[in-house]
Design a protein around this motif. Sequence first.
Motif, short mmCIF file in Angstrom:
data_model
loop_
_atom_site.label_atom_id
_atom_site.label_comp_id
_atom_site.label_asym_id
_atom_site.label_seq_id
_atom_site.Cartn_x
_atom_site.Cartn_y
_atom_site.Cartn_z
N UNK A 75 0.83 -1.20 0.00
CA UNK A 75 0.00 0.00 0.00
C UNK A 75 0.86 1.26 0.00
N UNK A 76 2.00 1.19 0.69
CA UNK A 76 2.93 2.33 0.66
C UNK A 76 3.40 2.60 -0.76
N UNK A 77 3.79 1.55 -1.47
CA UNK A 77 4.22 1.71 -2.85
C UNK A 77 3.12 2.23 -3.75
N UNK A 78 1.90 1.73 -3.54
CA UNK A 78 0.76 2.18 -4.34
C UNK A 78 0.51 3.68 -4.13
N UNK A 79 0.47 4.09 -2.87
CA UNK A 79 0.23 5.51 -2.58
C UNK A 79 1.38 6.38 -3.06
N UNK A 80 2.60 5.89 -2.90
CA UNK A 80 3.76 6.65 -3.36
C UNK A 80 3.70 6.86 -4.87
N UNK A 81 3.20 5.87 -5.58
CA UNK A 81 3.08 6.00 -7.04
C UNK A 81 2.05 7.07 -7.40
N UNK A 82 0.94 7.10 -6.70
CA UNK A 82 -0.07 8.13 -6.98
C UNK A 82 0.47 9.52 -6.67
N UNK A 83 1.34 9.62 -5.65
CA UNK A 83 1.88 10.91 -5.21
C UNK A 83 3.12 11.31 -6.00
N UNK A 84 3.53 10.49 -6.97
CA UNK A 84 4.67 10.76 -7.84
C UNK A 84 5.99 10.77 -7.08
N UNK B 32 -4.53 15.02 0.52
CA UNK B 32 -3.54 14.91 -0.56
C UNK B 32 -3.59 13.53 -1.21
N UNK B 33 -3.69 12.50 -0.37
CA UNK B 33 -3.76 11.13 -0.89
C UNK B 33 -5.04 10.93 -1.68
N UNK B 34 -6.16 11.45 -1.17
CA UNK B 34 -7.44 11.32 -1.87
C UNK B 34 -7.38 11.98 -3.24
N UNK B 35 -6.81 13.17 -3.30
CA UNK B 35 -6.68 13.87 -4.58
C UNK B 35 -5.80 13.08 -5.54
N UNK B 36 -4.70 12.52 -5.03
CA UNK B 36 -3.78 11.76 -5.88
C UNK B 36 -4.43 10.46 -6.36
N UNK B 37 -5.23 9.82 -5.54
CA UNK B 37 -5.92 8.60 -5.97
C UNK B 37 -6.95 8.91 -7.04
N UNK B 38 -7.57 10.08 -6.96
CA UNK B 38 -8.56 10.47 -7.96
C UNK B 38 -7.90 10.83 -9.29
N UNK B 39 -6.73 11.45 -9.22
CA UNK B 39 -5.97 11.82 -10.42
C UNK B 39 -4.51 11.43 -10.20
N UNK B 40 -4.20 10.14 -10.29
CA UNK B 40 -2.84 9.68 -9.99
C UNK B 40 -1.80 10.22 -10.96
N UNK B 41 -0.60 10.41 -10.45
CA UNK B 41 0.49 10.96 -11.27
C UNK B 41 0.97 9.97 -12.31
N UNK B 42 0.80 8.67 -12.04
CA UNK B 42 1.27 7.63 -12.95
C UNK B 42 0.20 6.55 -13.07
N UNK B 43 0.29 5.69 -14.09
CA UNK B 43 -0.62 4.54 -14.16
C UNK B 43 -0.44 3.65 -12.93
N UNK B 44 -1.54 3.13 -12.42
CA UNK B 44 -1.51 2.33 -11.21
C UNK B 44 -1.70 0.85 -11.53
N UNK B 45 -1.14 0.01 -10.69
CA UNK B 45 -1.35 -1.43 -10.80
C UNK B 45 -1.42 -1.99 -9.39
N UNK B 46 -2.06 -3.15 -9.25
CA UNK B 46 -2.28 -3.73 -7.93
C UNK B 46 -1.32 -4.90 -7.74
#
Length: 229
Positions: free
Chosen positions: A37-46, A141-155
């Motif tokens: 989850x840390x990696x996922x959130x870090x990806x959204x936050x660029x 900040x996390x909510x905004x990034x999840x709505x418009x992530x900086x990079x493509x996300x994967x699970x």
Amino acid sequence: MSFEWLHLRLAAPLMAFGGVAIDHVGPTREFPSVSALTGLLANTLELRREESALHQALQDRLIFGALSIMPERRNVPLVVTDTQNAKLEKSDRGWTTWGAPERRAGATYDSPHRRRRDYLADHETRVVLRLAPGDGPTLDDVATALDRPARPLFIGRKPCLPSSPLLAGRARGATAYEALQSLGIGGRAIWPDEGDGPDNALRHNIADLRNWHSGLHGGSRVVMEGRIA
């Protein structure tokens, strides 16, 4: 005291919550790890991979609970295994996370490179998460990034693209268990050991922390596992 939590829906045809890997075998857990989850959130936050201090600070603040939603008439997750074989020639190079291409070592090129990866198939996991007080991003900040992530996300792994937006809303609760209950969804779940939950919940010690400075396993934590009614 009641806290606000973000409610995430993690769903995909295939996804992976990697467990402890031994040799060429990459298993999957039923629930996401703190490091995943840390990696996922870090990806959204660029955040960049080399920003290890920011990753570590984010992981140290992360508090979450997770709940599995099973398809009708299924009581355990469906796991599929992908067996991968690749013949690496002398001049072949592989992409790595540490910035330098990986090359084939040794004098023989006849044996293929083999590995096995497990995936959760047609699975859905709900997550409630919040951030403990500290430096770094806020929950908004996390909510905004999840709505418009900086990079493509994967699970979990790069082929595991989510089938819907990850941010499903918000929840409230004094603990992760209460926040999971507030979703009104039943299923098997894990949550931090905060002194609540059903009497028949199991107490586990799981190895799901990462030392982001070294890039290696960083320890374990105690979680409770039980059913949300």
